[in-house]
Structure formats: C-alpha cells, structure tokens
Design a protein around this motif. Structure first.
Motif, mmCIF file in Angstrom:
data_model
loop_
_atom_site.group_PDB
_atom_site.id
_atom_site.type_symbol
_atom_site.label_atom_id
_atom_site.label_comp_id
_atom_site.label_asym_id
_atom_site.label_seq_id
_atom_site.Cartn_x
_atom_site.Cartn_y
_atom_site.Cartn_z
ATOM 1 N N LEU A 113 0.860 -1.180 0.000
ATOM 2 C CA LEU A 113 0.000 0.000 0.000
ATOM 3 C C LEU A 113 0.895 1.227 0.000
ATOM 4 O O LEU A 113 1.908 1.259 0.686
ATOM 5 C CB LEU A 113 -0.868 0.019 1.256
ATOM 6 C CG LEU A 113 -1.858 -1.137 1.411
ATOM 7 C CD1 LEU A 113 -2.562 -1.019 2.752
ATOM 8 C CD2 LEU A 113 -2.866 -1.121 0.283
ATOM 9 N N SER A 114 0.550 2.214 -0.777
ATOM 10 C CA SER A 114 1.371 3.415 -0.822
ATOM 11 C C SER A 114 0.516 4.588 -1.251
ATOM 12 O O SER A 114 0.005 4.622 -2.374
ATOM 13 C CB SER A 114 2.528 3.207 -1.802
ATOM 14 O OG SER A 114 3.131 4.444 -2.107
ATOM 15 N N ALA A 115 0.372 5.554 -0.338
ATOM 16 C CA ALA A 115 -0.409 6.746 -0.671
ATOM 17 C C ALA A 115 0.300 7.529 -1.774
ATOM 18 O O ALA A 115 -0.326 8.026 -2.711
ATOM 19 C CB ALA A 115 -0.586 7.609 0.573
ATOM 20 N N LEU A 116 1.631 7.603 -1.666
ATOM 21 C CA LEU A 116 2.414 8.378 -2.650
ATOM 22 C C LEU A 116 2.268 7.834 -4.064
ATOM 23 O O LEU A 116 2.092 8.584 -5.018
ATOM 24 C CB LEU A 116 3.899 8.355 -2.271
ATOM 25 C CG LEU A 116 4.412 9.544 -1.481
ATOM 26 C CD1 LEU A 116 5.880 9.346 -1.147
ATOM 27 C CD2 LEU A 116 4.228 10.834 -2.276
ATOM 28 N N GLY B 83 -3.673 1.207 -3.773
ATOM 29 C CA GLY B 83 -4.690 0.883 -2.780
ATOM 30 C C GLY B 83 -4.835 -0.616 -2.632
ATOM 31 O O GLY B 83 -4.216 -1.376 -3.377
ATOM 32 N N PRO B 84 -5.652 -1.068 -1.665
ATOM 33 C CA PRO B 84 -5.846 -2.508 -1.418
ATOM 34 C C PRO B 84 -6.295 -3.254 -2.679
ATOM 35 O O PRO B 84 -5.937 -4.408 -2.886
ATOM 36 C CB PRO B 84 -6.937 -2.533 -0.359
ATOM 37 C CG PRO B 84 -6.878 -1.204 0.294
ATOM 38 C CD PRO B 84 -6.422 -0.228 -0.742
ATOM 39 N N GLU B 85 -7.091 -2.573 -3.522
ATOM 40 C CA GLU B 85 -7.602 -3.256 -4.717
ATOM 41 C C GLU B 85 -6.507 -3.542 -5.741
ATOM 42 O O GLU B 85 -6.684 -4.358 -6.649
ATOM 43 C CB GLU B 85 -8.761 -2.449 -5.342
ATOM 44 C CG GLU B 85 -8.397 -1.095 -5.912
ATOM 45 C CD GLU B 85 -8.073 -0.051 -4.817
ATOM 46 O OE1 GLU B 85 -7.555 0.999 -5.192
ATOM 47 O OE2 GLU B 85 -8.301 -0.297 -3.598
ATOM 48 N N GLN C 144 5.013 -1.836 6.672
ATOM 49 C CA GLN C 144 4.317 -2.037 7.945
ATOM 50 C C GLN C 144 2.860 -1.571 7.881
ATOM 51 O O GLN C 144 1.979 -2.167 8.501
ATOM 52 C CB GLN C 144 5.082 -1.346 9.077
ATOM 53 C CG GLN C 144 6.442 -2.011 9.356
ATOM 54 C CD GLN C 144 6.333 -3.519 9.550
ATOM 55 O OE1 GLN C 144 5.608 -3.999 10.413
ATOM 56 N NE2 GLN C 144 7.004 -4.292 8.690
ATOM 57 N N THR C 145 2.598 -0.503 7.091
ATOM 58 C CA THR C 145 1.208 -0.074 6.881
ATOM 59 C C THR C 145 0.418 -1.212 6.251
ATOM 60 O O THR C 145 -0.706 -1.531 6.658
ATOM 61 C CB THR C 145 1.170 1.146 5.938
ATOM 62 O OG1 THR C 145 2.010 2.168 6.468
ATOM 63 C CG2 THR C 145 -0.244 1.675 5.770
ATOM 64 N N THR C 146 1.029 -1.846 5.237
ATOM 65 C CA THR C 146 0.380 -2.953 4.551
ATOM 66 C C THR C 146 0.142 -4.115 5.505
ATOM 67 O O THR C 146 -0.938 -4.732 5.503
ATOM 68 C CB THR C 146 1.242 -3.416 3.361
ATOM 69 O OG1 THR C 146 1.599 -2.265 2.598
ATOM 70 C CG2 THR C 146 0.500 -4.399 2.485
ATOM 71 N N ALA C 147 1.141 -4.404 6.334
ATOM 72 C CA ALA C 147 1.017 -5.499 7.301
ATOM 73 C C ALA C 147 -0.154 -5.244 8.245
ATOM 74 O O ALA C 147 -0.984 -6.137 8.480
ATOM 75 C CB ALA C 147 2.329 -5.646 8.078
#
Lengths: 199, 199
Positions: free
Chosen positions: B112-115, B119-121, B151-154
C-alpha cells in the motif's frame, strides 16, 4: 527450488555475466523483464538475437557495426589523413558523441599492461602502421586514457611511429570544462599549469 | 552516427530500461555482449526469448514459473496450513534461499502506498482471503519490509483478517546476524530491546 524455474535461473546466470550486474541485480533485472515480458523482454530478446547475428568488427578500424567495413571507414565525408587512436569502441563512441573529430579512427582493443600480460602483439598496432602507409595519413591523434597503462601505450606507439613522416599528437590534459580547482587532483592541476596558454 | 548502428543503438536503448542499468552501463554491457557474441550474447538472446514465451505468474500465489500453478503450490511436500505473505517475487526467492519455511507463499505484488496511489484493490489481498478459506489456512506470516509502506500494509492485512480464525504473525525485528550495535540505527536497537528475550 523448482524444475520450472530452471530456464529463469539460466537467464539470471547469463545476465549476471554482464559488466555492472551481479547475481542480485541480475535477479532484479530478470524479474523486471518477466513483469514486462510483452513490452520489453520480447523485443529485447529479438534485438539481441539480431545483433548477435549481424554485429561484426570493422576490418579496418575495429569499430563495431553490421558490415565488414564500418560506416565511418566507408564515409566519403570523413578525412582520410587523420587517424584518432582509441583504446576501445566505447571511447570511439564517446569521441563521436562529442562530434568534434571528422577524421577516422583506429581501435587498439586495449592498452599495454604488464599486469594483464597485454603486449604490443595483442593490440592492433601493426594494422595501424599498415593504414598509415596505405591511407596517406599525416597525423595520428592518440586519444588514450590519462592512466599509467594508457600513457605507456601512447609512448610506445609514438616511439614506433617515429621516422614514418606522420605527426603524432595527443589530447590535451588540463582542467575539465566545469571543473573547480578545489575538487581537482594535484596531478591535473600540475598538468594544467605546465600546459598553460596565453589568455 | 551510422545507419548500420541502428540495431546496436536499439539494443542499448532497450538494455538501458533494465533496473540498475543507465545509458552508460547499457552501452558497456552491449559492447561486452558484442565482444562475446558467440559465447554469451547468442545463448542470452535464446534463453530470454524462451523465458519471454514461457514465463507466467502462478494463478494461486503470484510466484513466477512456467506453469499456471507454480512448483511450490503444486508440491505435496509443502505445508498447506501456513501462508507467508511477501511483497514481490524477489522476496519469495530470498525466503526460499534461506530455506527455513516449508509452507506456501502469497505474493502481494507491492505494498500500500499513498504516494504511488497503490490501494488494497491493486494488491492480491482478496485472493489471499479466498485462499485462507479454500486451503484451510491456520497461520498467515507477514514477511513484509520493515519500512513505513511495508508495515502499513502489514497492519491493513492483519485488520482485514481479524475474525477469520487465522493467527497472523510477522517476522521478528531485531539485531541482524553478524550485526554490530555500533553500526545499527536507533530504530533497530529500540525494536530489539523491546522484543528482548530470556537468555
């Protein structure tokens, strides 16, 4: 780990033999290729096969191309009286990118090196002497690296060409364009001072 | 500079698109290939064409291989109850080289990366949930990078898997084998201290 990864492993192993790639970066490159197998890997494999089949060295100067005489040696626009002697094809390409030389080239294929046991007979020096006779060359420009091996080779060639009626020159040494004195090594500053010119 | 260098230029351009190679190192690699066109360039082009034609992603876990189900997912020797979640295939290979995990994998294909607007999809998370149901998975090991995105993804995956009756674990953080405290960053030392164990 897997029989069906044998081909991929073989590809990684071959890629790792390229200069600048180790096993780790070869793996990364292969994964990237597999991700882009349509857009990149296919065309790359095809182009590589074509170059492998067609590439050859110019019999005159040692440049690479697809003919036995390269584009530069064939060109009627290039002066025949001047030969620029370079260590390898990468150096020839660098000279061509600078687009300041309109003569022809001679690729030595290396430099003399006691450590690597490269002697005069391993370089294309006899061919250079033959070209000087055949092509009516008046100037030989030694564009060799400013390293010990490069300069040893330059001196050796200059000695061998003495008495043949060609003027032998070499690239100037000095401050590179954009270079700041503070960041230059002592050797370069010394060479630039010795070769100082009227302003 | 030359019509007969078009093919070679095309090859350099394609090589420069590989991760870790720029225009300069691509030129060097291509010159090396041309020098070794029999021993290296031919086999490399051939192997690359074969991989380009045969490589595919495992429909189950996302690993690469030559079948629609990869060697690991096909293997009866690998435990089905444990799934190790990794970011990409390179991480899966790293785990396999360590040869300490005998379960199966699930490749997310990124974090996942906002930058980067991932997204999850965009990751293979729904497929992971489906596998947990289908394969009777009891433990999901999150082997993601110790970076913010990793870690966000985890955390996101752990949240999504809550209440599904699987235990979710992650790789331990601490001092790497051979690591000297003096050379470790403060974050690692802090994590190692918090996770200290009876000696």
């Amino acid at each position: 780990m897997a029989e069906d990864r044998e081909q991929i492993e073989a590809l990684i192993e071959l890629m790792a033999r390229l200069p600048g790639l180790g096993p780790r970066s070869a793996r990364r490159a292969v994964l990237h290729l597999i991700k882009k197998r349509g857009a990149l890997m296919g065309p790359l494999a095809e182009t590589m096969a074509a170059v492998a089949a067609n590439a050859r060295e110019c019999l005159t100067c040692g440049n690479v191309g697809t003919e036995t005489t390269c584009e530069i040696c064939r060109s009627v626009k290039r002066a025949t009286g001047e030969i620029c002697v370079v260590e390898d094809v990468a150096d020839l390409w660098a000279m061509e990118r600078a687009a300041v030389f309109r003569g022809r080239y001679h690729v030595l294929g290396g430099t003399l090196s006691a450590l690597d046991a490269v002697g005069p007979e391993d370089l294309r020096i006899p061919k250079l002497e033959q070209r000087i006779e055949d092509e009516g060359v008046t100037e030989v420009i030694l564009a060799l690296a400013a390293t010990v091996d490069g300069q040893t080779t330059a001196h050796y060639i200059a000695d061998r060409l003495e008495g043949r009626g060609v003027s032998v020159t070499s690239l100037a040494q000095g401050v590179p364009v954009g270079g700041e004195l503070d960041y230059l090594d002592d050797g370069t500053i010394g060479a630039a001072l010795r070769a100082r010119r009227a302003f």
